[in-house]
Scaffold this motif. Structure first.
Motif, mmCIF file in Angstrom:
data_model
loop_
_atom_site.group_PDB
_atom_site.id
_atom_site.type_symbol
_atom_site.label_atom_id
_atom_site.label_comp_id
_atom_site.label_asym_id
_atom_site.label_seq_id
_atom_site.Cartn_x
_atom_site.Cartn_y
_atom_site.Cartn_z
ATOM 1 N N GLN A 149 1.183 -1.047 -0.234
ATOM 2 C CA GLN A 149 0.426 -0.289 -0.311
ATOM 3 C C GLN A 149 0.974 0.313 -0.461
ATOM 4 O OE1 GLN A 149 -2.644 0.529 3.041
ATOM 5 N NE2 GLN A 149 -4.099 -1.561 2.120
ATOM 6 N N LEU A 150 1.988 1.329 0.738
ATOM 7 C CA LEU A 150 2.470 2.217 0.934
ATOM 8 C C LEU A 150 3.468 2.632 -0.553
ATOM 9 C CD1 LEU A 150 4.670 4.434 2.387
ATOM 10 C CD2 LEU A 150 5.891 3.255 3.423
ATOM 11 N N PHE A 151 4.058 1.382 -1.006
ATOM 12 C CA PHE A 151 4.404 1.545 -2.459
ATOM 13 C C PHE A 151 3.372 2.307 -3.635
ATOM 14 C CE2 PHE A 151 5.723 -1.280 -6.434
ATOM 15 C CZ PHE A 151 6.871 -0.159 -6.768
ATOM 16 N N LEU A 152 2.328 2.111 -3.862
ATOM 17 C CA LEU A 152 2.018 1.950 -4.466
ATOM 18 C C LEU A 152 0.768 3.570 -4.085
ATOM 19 C CD1 LEU A 152 -0.937 -1.127 -5.005
ATOM 20 C CD2 LEU A 152 1.562 -0.295 -6.139
ATOM 21 N N LYS A 153 0.288 3.495 -3.181
ATOM 22 C CA LYS A 153 0.713 5.514 -3.046
ATOM 23 C C LYS A 153 1.531 6.588 -2.593
ATOM 24 C CE LYS A 153 -1.525 7.685 0.867
ATOM 25 N NZ LYS A 153 -1.414 7.906 2.588
ATOM 26 N N SER A 154 2.715 5.757 -2.738
ATOM 27 C CA SER A 154 3.565 6.709 -3.698
ATOM 28 C C SER A 154 3.636 6.889 -4.774
ATOM 29 C CB SER A 154 4.976 6.646 -2.959
ATOM 30 O OG SER A 154 5.563 5.231 -2.933
ATOM 31 N N ILE A 155 3.571 5.838 -5.545
ATOM 32 C CA ILE A 155 3.464 6.292 -6.676
ATOM 33 C C ILE A 155 2.343 6.526 -7.702
ATOM 34 C CG2 ILE A 155 3.987 5.229 -8.932
ATOM 35 C CD1 ILE A 155 5.046 2.553 -7.881
ATOM 36 N N PHE A 156 1.448 6.358 -7.435
ATOM 37 C CA PHE A 156 0.337 7.589 -8.266
ATOM 38 C C PHE A 156 -0.654 8.150 -6.927
ATOM 39 C CE2 PHE A 156 0.079 3.137 -9.560
ATOM 40 C CZ PHE A 156 0.530 3.025 -10.523
#
Length: 249
Positions: free
Chosen positions: A5-12
């Motif tokens: 979730q942290l990874f996707l949130k930081s990207i998009f």
């Protein structure tokens, strides 16, 4: 799951370009071609992958109030948070210098294409913003900081490659003269930012409903005086007869 979730949130969702508009100088200047955009984007990913975890360690063991307690109890009262910007920028500049030497050695054509913007990664707002946001979010360990740094770098990479591909296509389009160049680029950036705002609901739909607990209060019994109301049946009957006479008239 939290790391994903942290990874996707930081990207998009928390995209460095479309959410916070950081690193716009390099984003606008180096996005004329996809090839140069890919090269600079890859350099930004590497720099953020290295600098965000390093700055996390600096923040945890040097900069925070009381972080020097590992040197001894007499250092527990020291507060070196005023050195945050200096140490963060020094770390970033060191990594950028390493990237510059690697690119110049193994990809001289890309080094020439990037020009002055490669060493200027050291003062790129997106790079410094990643470390400052990491400090603000107060991650629990270096793994979360690393995931956030890589995700933020990939988000910036996607942004510059996307606008580079669009600008190459627009070159052959019939764009009004008033909007050619940076004018159309700013318009496209705004539209893409609106599109990335739609990703805000990606990670908010799976929350479990919160059970509401009913609070029952024990109310002490109280004496309630009940007044007896005596109805005058005679008065009611007279009023009814008068109303009937008025209706018949």
């Amino acid at each position: 799951m939290e790391l994903i979730q942290l990874f996707l949130k930081s990207i998009f969702i928390d995209n460095m370009v479309f959410a916070t508009f950081l690193g716009m100088c390099s984003y606008l200047a180096v996005s004329k071609k996809v090839s140069t955009a890919v090269g600079l984007g890859a350099a930004v990913i590497f720099v953020m992958f290295v600098t965000v975890p390093l700055n996390f360690l600096l923040d945890q063991y040097i900069l925070q109030p009381g972080a020097l307690v590992w040197l001894g109890e007499e250092y527990a009262e020291y507060d070196l948070s005023f050195l945050t910007f200096i140490l963060f920028i020094a770390t970033i500049a060191t990594m950028v210098q390493l990237v510059e030497m690697i690119v110049e050695k193994f990809a001289p054509s890309l080094y020439t294409s990037l020009g002055i913007f490669l060493p200027l990664i050291a003062v790129n707002c997106a790079i410094l913003g990643g470390s400052l946001f990491m400090q603000q979010k107060e991650f629990n360990n270096i793994t979360e900081a690393t995931v956030y740094g890589v995700g933020s770098g990939i988000g910036w990479f996607l942004a510059i490659v996307a606008i580079g591909a669009i600008r190459e296509k627009i070159r052959y389009s019939n764009v009004p003269e008033a909007f050619r160049g940076l004018g159309m680029t700013f318009i496209l950036t705004g539209l893409m930012a609106i599109g990335f705002m739609s990703f805000g609901g990606m990670l908010t739909g799976g929350d479990a409903p919160v059970e509401k607990k009913e609070v029952v209060e024990n109310v002490a019994p109280s004496e309630i005086e009940v007044e007896e109301v005596v109805t005058d049946s005679t008065a009611v009957g007279i009023a009814t007869d008068s109303l009937t006479n008025i209706i018949q008239e």
